[in-house]
Design an enzyme around this catalytic site. Structure first.
Site, PDB file in Angstrom:
ATOM      1  N   LYS A 188     -64.334 -10.860 -29.544  1.00 23.20           N
ATOM      2  CA  LYS A 188     -63.253 -11.838 -29.347  1.00 23.20           C
ATOM      3  C   LYS A 188     -63.607 -13.140 -30.046  1.00 23.20           C
ATOM      4  CE  LYS A 188     -61.886 -15.238 -26.604  1.00 23.20           C
ATOM      5  NZ  LYS A 188     -61.010 -15.862 -27.587  1.00 23.20           N
ATOM      6  N   GLY A 241     -70.953 -20.452 -26.605  1.00 16.80           N
ATOM      7  CA  GLY A 241     -69.858 -21.352 -26.244  1.00 16.80           C
ATOM      8  C   GLY A 241     -70.312 -22.344 -25.198  1.00 16.80           C
ATOM      9  N   SER A 242     -69.369 -22.771 -24.374  1.00 14.88           N
ATOM     10  CA  SER A 242     -69.674 -23.851 -23.429  1.00 14.88           C
ATOM     11  C   SER A 242     -70.363 -23.326 -22.170  1.00 14.88           C
ATOM     12  CB  SER A 242     -68.378 -24.549 -23.031  1.00 14.88           C
ATOM     13  OG  SER A 242     -67.553 -23.650 -22.324  1.00 14.88           O
ATOM     14  N   THR A 245     -67.894 -21.848 -19.577  1.00 18.10           N
ATOM     15  CA  THR A 245     -67.495 -20.453 -19.804  1.00 18.10           C
ATOM     16  C   THR A 245     -68.665 -19.516 -19.513  1.00 18.10           C
ATOM     17  OG1 THR A 245     -65.909 -21.182 -21.461  1.00 18.10           O
ATOM     18  CG2 THR A 245     -66.506 -18.864 -21.503  1.00 18.10           C
ATOM     19  N   GLY A 246     -69.874 -19.926 -19.896  1.00 15.97           N
ATOM     20  CA  GLY A 246     -71.065 -19.110 -19.603  1.00 15.97           C
ATOM     21  C   GLY A 246     -71.183 -18.802 -18.118  1.00 15.97           C
ATOM     22  N   GLU A 264     -75.523 -18.381 -25.144  1.00 11.37           N
ATOM     23  CA  GLU A 264     -76.025 -19.486 -25.976  1.00 11.37           C
ATOM     24  C   GLU A 264     -75.057 -20.638 -25.749  1.00 11.37           C
ATOM     25  OE1 GLU A 264     -76.295 -22.046 -28.146  1.00 11.37           O
ATOM     26  OE2 GLU A 264     -76.231 -21.029 -30.101  1.00 11.37           O
ATOM     27  N   CYS A 299     -74.223 -26.490 -32.428  1.00 10.30           N
ATOM     28  CA  CYS A 299     -74.850 -26.428 -31.097  1.00 10.30           C
ATOM     29  C   CYS A 299     -76.239 -27.051 -31.102  1.00 10.30           C
ATOM     30  CB  CYS A 299     -74.867 -25.004 -30.561  1.00 10.30           C
ATOM     31  SG  CYS A 299     -75.593 -23.826 -31.681  1.00 10.30           S
ATOM     32  N   GLU A 398     -73.224 -32.819 -23.725  1.00 13.03           N
ATOM     33  CA  GLU A 398     -72.937 -32.457 -25.105  1.00 13.03           C
ATOM     34  C   GLU A 398     -71.543 -32.979 -25.480  1.00 13.03           C
ATOM     35  OE1 GLU A 398     -72.276 -28.230 -26.079  1.00 13.03           O
ATOM     36  OE2 GLU A 398     -73.676 -28.542 -27.724  1.00 13.03           O
TER      37      GLU A 398
HETATM   38  P1  ADP Z   1     -65.557 -24.549 -26.671  1.00 11.07           P
HETATM   39  O1  ADP Z   1     -65.402 -25.673 -25.706  1.00 11.07           O
HETATM   40  O2  ADP Z   1     -66.626 -24.726 -27.675  1.00 11.07           O
HETATM   41  O3  ADP Z   1     -64.279 -24.055 -27.237  1.00 11.07           O
HETATM   42  P2  ADP Z   1     -65.542 -22.270 -24.941  1.00 11.07           P
HETATM   43  O4  ADP Z   1     -66.631 -21.778 -24.057  1.00 11.07           O
HETATM   44  O5  ADP Z   1     -64.275 -22.706 -24.301  1.00 11.07           O
HETATM   45  O6  ADP Z   1     -66.194 -23.403 -25.794  1.00 11.07           O
HETATM   46  O7  ADP Z   1     -65.164 -21.185 -26.028  1.00 11.07           O
HETATM   47  C1  ADP Z   1     -66.073 -20.259 -26.587  1.00 11.07           C
HETATM   48  C2  ADP Z   1     -65.449 -18.878 -26.532  1.00 11.07           C
HETATM   49  O8  ADP Z   1     -65.272 -18.538 -25.172  1.00 11.07           O
HETATM   50  C3  ADP Z   1     -64.073 -18.778 -27.185  1.00 11.07           C
HETATM   51  O9  ADP Z   1     -63.957 -17.535 -27.837  1.00 11.07           O
HETATM   52  C4  ADP Z   1     -63.143 -18.865 -26.006  1.00 11.07           C
HETATM   53  O10 ADP Z   1     -61.908 -18.256 -26.220  1.00 11.07           O
HETATM   54  C5  ADP Z   1     -63.938 -18.118 -24.949  1.00 11.07           C
HETATM   55  N1  ADP Z   1     -63.524 -18.440 -23.577  1.00 11.07           N
HETATM   56  C6  ADP Z   1     -62.987 -19.595 -23.115  1.00 11.07           C
HETATM   57  N2  ADP Z   1     -62.721 -19.498 -21.800  1.00 11.07           N
HETATM   58  C7  ADP Z   1     -63.093 -18.268 -21.391  1.00 11.07           C
HETATM   59  C8  ADP Z   1     -63.080 -17.553 -20.148  1.00 11.07           C
HETATM   60  N3  ADP Z   1     -62.605 -18.079 -19.048  1.00 11.07           N
HETATM   61  N4  ADP Z   1     -63.581 -16.297 -20.138  1.00 11.07           N
HETATM   62  C9  ADP Z   1     -64.085 -15.738 -21.250  1.00 11.07           C
HETATM   63  N5  ADP Z   1     -64.111 -16.343 -22.453  1.00 11.07           N
HETATM   64  C10 ADP Z   1     -63.618 -17.583 -22.539  1.00 11.07           C
END
Ligand code: ADP
Length: 494
Positions: A188, A241-242, A245-246, A264, A299, A398
Site C-alpha cells: 500500500k 511512517g508516523s 500509525t505504527g 520505522e 526520516c 518530529e
Molecule cells: P505521514 O504522517 O508521514 O503521512 P502516516 O503514518 O500517516 O505518516 O502514513 C504512512 C503510511 O501509513 C501511508 O501509506 C498511510 O496511508 C498509512 N496509514 C495512515 N493511517 C493508517 C492507518 N490507520 N492504518 C494503516 N495505515 C495507515
C-alpha cells in the site's frame, strides 16, 4: 540527466490508475476514485483507485494463492534472482521518467530524487537478488546421534505500507528482500505518492514475476492500511511512517493474527558538533544539508543541532548562511536544491511548529515562512530556530519539515544527555577530531545510526533502523532478509 529531458517529461499526461491485483489492473470494488495533486503547482495529476477492505481481501487471497502454488516461493533462489535482476534493469532504463513522475507527485528536488528513488530502488533490488542464492541454512552442533538442520523459509504474505517522502527507495527496501526470500507481497503506497510504485509493479510483471506475487492496493491509510493491519492472511507487516500509525498497526496485529510488525517511525535526530570538529565550515554545510534537503522530509533528518557553547555563535552563523544560500523552488529544475513541501497540511504543521517555538522562547534566525506563493505550490524557507529549550515541543517532536532546532551544550556529558533526551532513536551525528571521544559518543548515543564527521549518505551495506519510539527491525543490508523469513528446525534422530 539534463534539463531538456526533464522538461520533455514534466507535462506528460498520466492516465487514471487502478490497483494491481493478480497481475491485472483493476478498479476499486465500489468504483471509488481519489485524486492525486502536485505540490509543485497545486494541480490535480490524475485519479487513483480508492481502495476498500474488499480490495485488500482480494489482493491478500491472490497473494496467498500465488505463494501456495509455488510459482515464486518454491523457485530456486537463482531463478528468483534472474527475474529480480531483470526488474532492476527495467527500472533503471526508465529511471528519469520514474524520477520525474515521482517528483510531480511528492515534490522532492529532482537532483535528489533521481538518485534516491529509481536509482536506489534498482540498486536495492539488485543487492537482494544477488544475495539470495548465497544464503545457506545451518547444521546445528548437536550430539552425534542427531542431525539438527535450520531452514530459512519465506513467511508467506508480506504487507508493506510505505510513506510519501521516498516511495521507491523505501518501497524497494521492503519489496526487494521480501520478494527475494520467496514471499508474496501486498503493497500500500501513501495516498499522495502511489504512481511510481504502481509503475514499478507493472515492470515487475514484465520482468517475469508471476501474477499475484506482487500486488498494489492504493487508497487511504485508515481504510486500506487498516484492512491490511487486521487481515488474517498477512503474516508480516513492514511499515514506514508516523508513530501514531505504527501504534495502530500493533493494535491491529493484536486484534487479528498477531502478525509480526516492523516499524520505522522517524526521529528527532541529534547532530552534535564539538568545538574540535575537524572542519567547522564543512560541518556547517553538511549539517544544513542534513536537515534542509528534500525540505526536511527525511526520516533521518538532522533536526536537532547540539553545538558546543564556545563555537555556538560562529557555527550557527555559518549554518544560517548555508541555509539562506539554498535555492528553493521548482523541484523539476536541476538548479533547485530544495523542492516543495509535500502538502498544504504538512506546510501548515511546519509553520505551527515555528510559531509555537517562538512563543516558547526560541529565536527565529532565518526562514519561518511560506514562500513562492505565486506558483500555487507549497514551499517553505529553510528555518533555523536557536535557543530551543530541550523540553519544548520543537525539541521533542518530529516536524518533518525544513525546521532546525539549535541548542547549546557545555560538556560531553551534557551533549549525551541532550542527544538522548527524546523518545526517538533513529539517526545521529557527531563531529569531533578526538577519536576516543568519537567512540565514546558512538557507544553513548541511543540511535540506530551514528554518523561521525559527516551526516547522511550511507549505502545498502549497512542496516537502518530505530530504537525507542523510532521503531524496530532494520531496512537494508543482509540483516533485513531475516524479517521476511522464518527459521524452521529439523531434528533428525540418526
Ligand atoms: P505521514 O504522517 O508521514 O503521512 P502516516 O503514518 O500517516 O505518516 O502514513 C504512512 C503510511 O501509513 C501511508 O501509506 C498511510 O496511508 C498509512 N496509514 C495512515 N493511517 C493508517 C492507518 N490507520 N492504518 C494503516 N495505515 C495507515
Amino acid at each position: 540527466m539534463d534539463q531538456a529531458s526533464i522538461d520533455a517529461l514534466r507535462a506528460e499526461v498520466i492516465g487514471p490508475q487502478g490497483h494491481l491485483i493478480g497481475g491485472q489492473v483493476v478498479p476499486a470494488s465500489d468504483g471509488g476514485l481519489m485524486e492525486t495533486t502536485s505540490p509543485i503547482d497545486g494541480r490535480v495529476l490524475t485519479t487513483l483507485a480508492k481502495g476498500t477492505g474488499a480490495d485488500v481481501a482480494r489482493a491478500v487471497a491472490g497473494a496467498r494463492e500465488a505463494f501456495e502454488d509455488g510459482c515464486w516461493s518454491r523457485q530456486p533462489p537463482a531463478a528468483r534472482k534472474k527475474v529480480l535482476l531483470k526488474w532492476a534493469e527495467l527500472i533503471e532504463a526508465e529511471a528519469l521518467a520514474l524520477a520525474v513522475m515521482g517528483v510531480r507527485e511528492n515534490g522532492t528536488e529532482i537532483s535528489m530524487a533521481y538518485k534516491a528513488e529509481a536509482g536506489s530502488a534498482a540498486a536495492t533490488i539488485r543487492y537482494y537478488a544477488e544475495a539470495i542464492d548465497k544464503q545457506y541454512g545451518e547444521i546445528a552442533p548437536t550430539a552425534d546421534s542427531v542431525l539438527g538442520l535450520v531452514h530459512r523459509e519465506p513467511v508467506g504474505v508480506v504487507g508493506a505500507i510505505v510513506p510519501w517522502n521516498f516511495p521507491l527507495m523505501i518501497g524497494a527496501w521492503k519489496l526487494a528482500p521480501a520478494l527475494a526470500a520467496g514471499n508474496s507481497v501486498v503493497l500500500k503506497p501513501a495516498e499522495t505518492a502511489s504512481l511510481t510504485l504502481l509503475r514499478i509493479a507493472a515492470l515487475a510483471l514484465e520482468a517475469g514475476l508471476p501474477p499475484g506475487v506482487l500486488n498494489v492496493v492504493t487508497g487511504e491509510g485508515p481504510v486500506v492500511g487498516e484492512a491490511m493491519g487486521l487481515s488474517m492472511g498477512i503474516d508480516v507487516l513492514a511499515f514506514t511512517g508516523s508513530g501514531a500509525t505504527g501504534r495502530r498497526l500493533l493494535e491491529y496485529a493484536a486484534r487479528s493474527n498477531l502478525k509480526r510488525c516492523y516499524l520505522e517511525l522517524g526521529g528527532k535526530s541529534p547532530n552534535v558538533v564539538f568545538a574540535d570538529a575537524p572542519d567547522l565550515a564543512l560541518a556547517a554545510k553538511v549539517s544544513a544539508a542534513g536537515i534542509f534537503r528534500n525540505a526536511g522530509q527525511v526520516c533521518v533528518a538532522a533536526s536537532r543541532l547540539l553545538v558546543e557553547e564556545s563555537i555556538h555563535d560562529d557555527f550557527v552563523a555559518a549554518l544560517v548562511a548555508a541555509a539562506e544560500a539554498f535555492r528553493v523552488g521548482d523541484p523539476l529544475s536541476l538548479e533547485t536544491q530544495i523542492g516543495a513541501v509535500h502538502s498544504e497540511r504538512q506546510l501548515a504543521q511546519n509553520l505551527h511548529f515555528v510559531d509555537e517555538a517562538e512563543a516558547e522562547g526560541a529565536q527565529r534566525l532565518t526562514g519561518g515562512g511560506r514562500i513562492l506563493t505565486d506558483t500555487g505550490g507549497t514551499y517553505m524557507a529553510p528555518t533555523v530556530m536557536a535557543g530551543v529549550a530541550p523540553d519544548t515541543r520543537l525539541a521533542q517532536n518530529e516536524v518533518f519539515g525544513p525546521v532546525l532546532a539549535v541548542t547549546p551544550f557545555r560538556t560531553e556529558g551534557e551533549a549525551v544527555r541532550l542527544a538522548n533526551g527524546t523518545d526517538y532513536g533513529l539517526s545521529s551525528g557527531v563531529w569531533t577530531r578526538d577519536l576516543s571521544r568519537a567512540h565514546r559518543m558512538i557507544r553513548a548515543v541511543r540511535a540506530g545510526v551514528v554518523h561521525v564527521n559527516t551526516y547522511g549518505g550511507s549505502d545498502l551495506t549497512v542496516p537502518l533502523g530505530g530504537v525507542g519510539q523510532s521503531g524496530n527491525g532494520s531496512d537494508k543490508s543482509l540483516h533485513a532478509l531475516a524479517k521476511y523469513e522464518n527459521l524452521k528446525t529439523a531434528w533428525i534422530q540418526l
